[in-house]
Enzyme design. Sequence first.
Site, PDB file in Angstrom:
ATOM      1  N   GLY A 890       0.770  -1.240   0.000  1.00 49.53           N
ATOM      2  CA  GLY A 890       0.000   0.000   0.000  1.00 49.53           C
ATOM      3  C   GLY A 890       0.792   1.276   0.000  1.00 49.53           C
ATOM      4  N   GLU A 891       1.955   1.307   0.671  1.00 57.85           N
ATOM      5  CA  GLU A 891       2.643   2.578   0.853  1.00 57.85           C
ATOM      6  C   GLU A 891       3.804   2.811  -0.106  1.00 57.85           C
ATOM      7  OE1 GLU A 891       2.305   3.804   5.365  1.00 57.85           O
ATOM      8  OE2 GLU A 891       2.560   1.635   5.196  1.00 57.85           O
ATOM      9  N   MET A 892       4.377   1.752  -0.637  1.00 56.72           N
ATOM     10  CA  MET A 892       5.477   1.930  -1.577  1.00 56.72           C
ATOM     11  C   MET A 892       5.137   2.864  -2.740  1.00 56.72           C
ATOM     12  SD  MET A 892       6.433   0.938  -4.818  1.00 56.72           S
ATOM     13  CE  MET A 892       5.455  -0.519  -5.113  1.00 56.72           C
TER      14      MET A 892
END
Length: 932
Positions: A890-892
């Site tokens: 989700g954050e990459m």
Amino acid sequence: MKQYFRKSIMVNGCPHSVVADPETTLADVIRRQLGLTGTKVGCGVGQCGVCNVLMDGKLVQSCIVKWSKVSDGASILTIEGMGAPGRLHALQWAFIKCGGFQCGFCTPGFIVSAKGLLDENHNPTREDVRDWFQKHRNACRCTGYVQIVDAVMLAAKVLRGEEEMTDFSEMLGKDGAVWGTYYPRPSAVYKVTGTWDFGDDVALKLPEGTLFAACVCPETHHARVKKIDFSEAEKMPGVVKIVTAADIFANKGTNRIRGQVGSGTATTDGWERRILVPEGDKIRQWGESVAIVCADTETLAREAAKAVKVELEELTPLLYVKDAMAPGAIKVYDEIADIDGIPNAFNKRPIIKGDDPKAALDRAPFVVDEEFYSSRQPHLTMETDCGFGYYDEEGRLTLQTKSICVYRHQLMIARGLGVAPSKIRVIQNNMGASFGYKVAPTNEPLLGACVIATGRPVYMRLDMKEHIVRTPKRSPFLMKVRVGADEKGKIVGLENHWYVDHGPYSESSQDLTNKGGQFMLAPYHVDDIRGCGYTLFTNHRWSAAFRAYGAPQTYHAGEIAVDMLAEKAGIDPLEFRERNLLRVGDTLPSGQKAEVYPLQAMVNRMRPYYEEAKAKAEALSTDTVKRGVGISIGIYNSNDDGADDANSHIELTRDGVTLYNTWEDHGQGADMGCVGTAHEALRPLGLKPEQIKLVLSDTAKAPNSGAAAASRCQVMVGMAIVDSCQKLLNAMRRPDGTYRTYDEMIAENIPVYHEGYYKATLRNVDGEIQTCTGMDDATGQGYPFANHMFGIFLAEVAVELATGKTTVERFTLVSDVGKINNFAVVEGQQYGGIAQGIGLALSEDFVDMRKHNNLIGCGLPFIKDVPDAIRLIHLESPREFGPFGASGTGEMPLSAPHPAILNAINNACGVRLTTIPATPERVLEGLKAKKA
């Protein structure tokens, strides 16, 4: 005498006679009076399109259409009139097929809007679709719009008779596999039909006697509260109770929220945040609550809140980190000691790896010594902060909100309210996105205080302006970076100091500050590092988690500094990065090895696209529009910093299985994460995906799986799910290797309920298996992360020389997030992260409360601000300690897309910006400076 208008209207083909206030909105008539909650309300001012309906065949934003303007006999179509579960409209089917939604809050508005387009244009181009959504201001924060356009184009084919609406079971893999496919998430059909109830929808179904709460929030950054006078307000119609800090103290609450205490270097105990600011205390940020009006209706509560008089003694605010750390600066908290003589600094994170790089940097032929500043990016969810509280059947104080860490919130607010944690129940409502802001308690303690004070159910919803100015933001970083390279273009060392503006609360600050050390130049081989990060109090908006938490700030500095160093060395930016890549055996800044080393393979995949982009930019640049190409690399973690664990339980039923955990869903696809993982683990049983039921994110029913943060859930909760499934299979297995049925398990008195558990595990530099640990306070060295995600970002931009406006024309992401559970979910996350990165790079900011208080003012990217040409390329290096080889995702995508864009601006027109966002004004100023 109040007058009301009676009108006969057709709604979804059915006649209705409606009597309503002429000033009420069509959205309120639809939702509150007709009970059709598929139509959502977001911004309330016509900027987001989530409330779209068709009125007499014309698309309208029902939140700004007054009942007085609705003609008698009008025909209105809402999402409910298009289709329902079991009889989907082509658009609803196509949105599921293409993964054209995530949280689903804006989805009904997009689908109704798309119907308006297809009614007019049966054969649109992709650009026609994009133009339509731009014209009608359909906004989505979760997706990058690509899958939405895919869905409209597919639906158009269906409506033209060129495609058939097939069953979604055809999307399953070999032997009915869910894992590794595009199979729709369980909530899909409900989200596209508007039947997925969000917090504001459930509020309309609360019992009689429910009160509405409105906060009294003086508009000041810094002031002492001398007096709160609610004598007039409490006499106003419908007012039941005005709650103040005195009510909390009367319940033996401390009126404090437990923040993050921090490392051994912290000078605060983490209890700075008050639930309500009492008389005599200080307001330390804009929008802090001093009282809450509880009344019979929203209108009455808000009117009474305006009548509360608050006498203030205005104090000088600190709104910029440089002002907070300046010698002699005023203190946000007089009683909290500074660190290292830096005013308002309350925590620090040293980073010491290898030898001191000073000498190597002093003699290096190529050195960059630069200061960088990142913005206070707003989350800009389409659903505003909302929730409600009540006492449940066991007398527990129950809070249903947008919480993404239900157990953590239970503990954070208990002492402050004067209620034992075991007597507090937190449940996550279906939510219209979070992107991390709901790691922080926002309305939970306020609602708790109201329920305790009134003894009645209480609901609270912020409008969009309140939501933007009262909820937390991304912390700005001021970063000073010195990095050098030798004659061959190899990095010789790094000096790095960063200063985190965290607003007036320490809550969640330590892990954030850690990131400046953990990820500065993390994609590269750097043996020698010295640096230190400091966290500071200011009077600007308090900061909480935001997608990629700390990485966008860190990579903003690091990836631009690397580009500048490549430029000084006369080496192509991608070539320079390749020479310095983190390779097998290299250690990250924290001193630990990565679990995989995919960057060289990723560069190999990116190179042909990069070379093509450079040639295209050169060929298409003109005297008025310059085009350029930028590259960046990002790495991010997939578990909480340091020790991390998760629980997930499973129960065999006659119909299948039920999973119990707290994998909270921002909209990122927790439901599919659970189902895909469990289905793969239980393949021997031959279950269908619909036989896996979910009981999620309720502290009374599910075990603690930790927060839906740090991209940890697919790894941590996923491994706990696998553990529980393995235990169940072991219990079901007969001696001959076949499996018992449910009835056989019961007959043989074999347990059908099994508890799964997992603790973050890695291989250390010696190749030994160990659990994760925190970072050493003195050196920043340790084993904080079990798994990581990797991304290489390529931006292609056009810069208008006359205006300074930058447009991202194409974007490419090569990623490695391990083995992929569900491609539709992962690609949705990646498209959405890139879109948010474009906003971070070019437009989004939160500085001025009177300007940055709506979606447009904050710089939200709409569909024409995000390219349709986004290319996603997946590498899938399997992770040893991840379910079926998976890592997080989700954050990459938001770790480092923005420095690629800023590097592309420099490549296009020679303007090197070190402060974001790169607004037209900043680019134009840079262009003018070049000519001077």
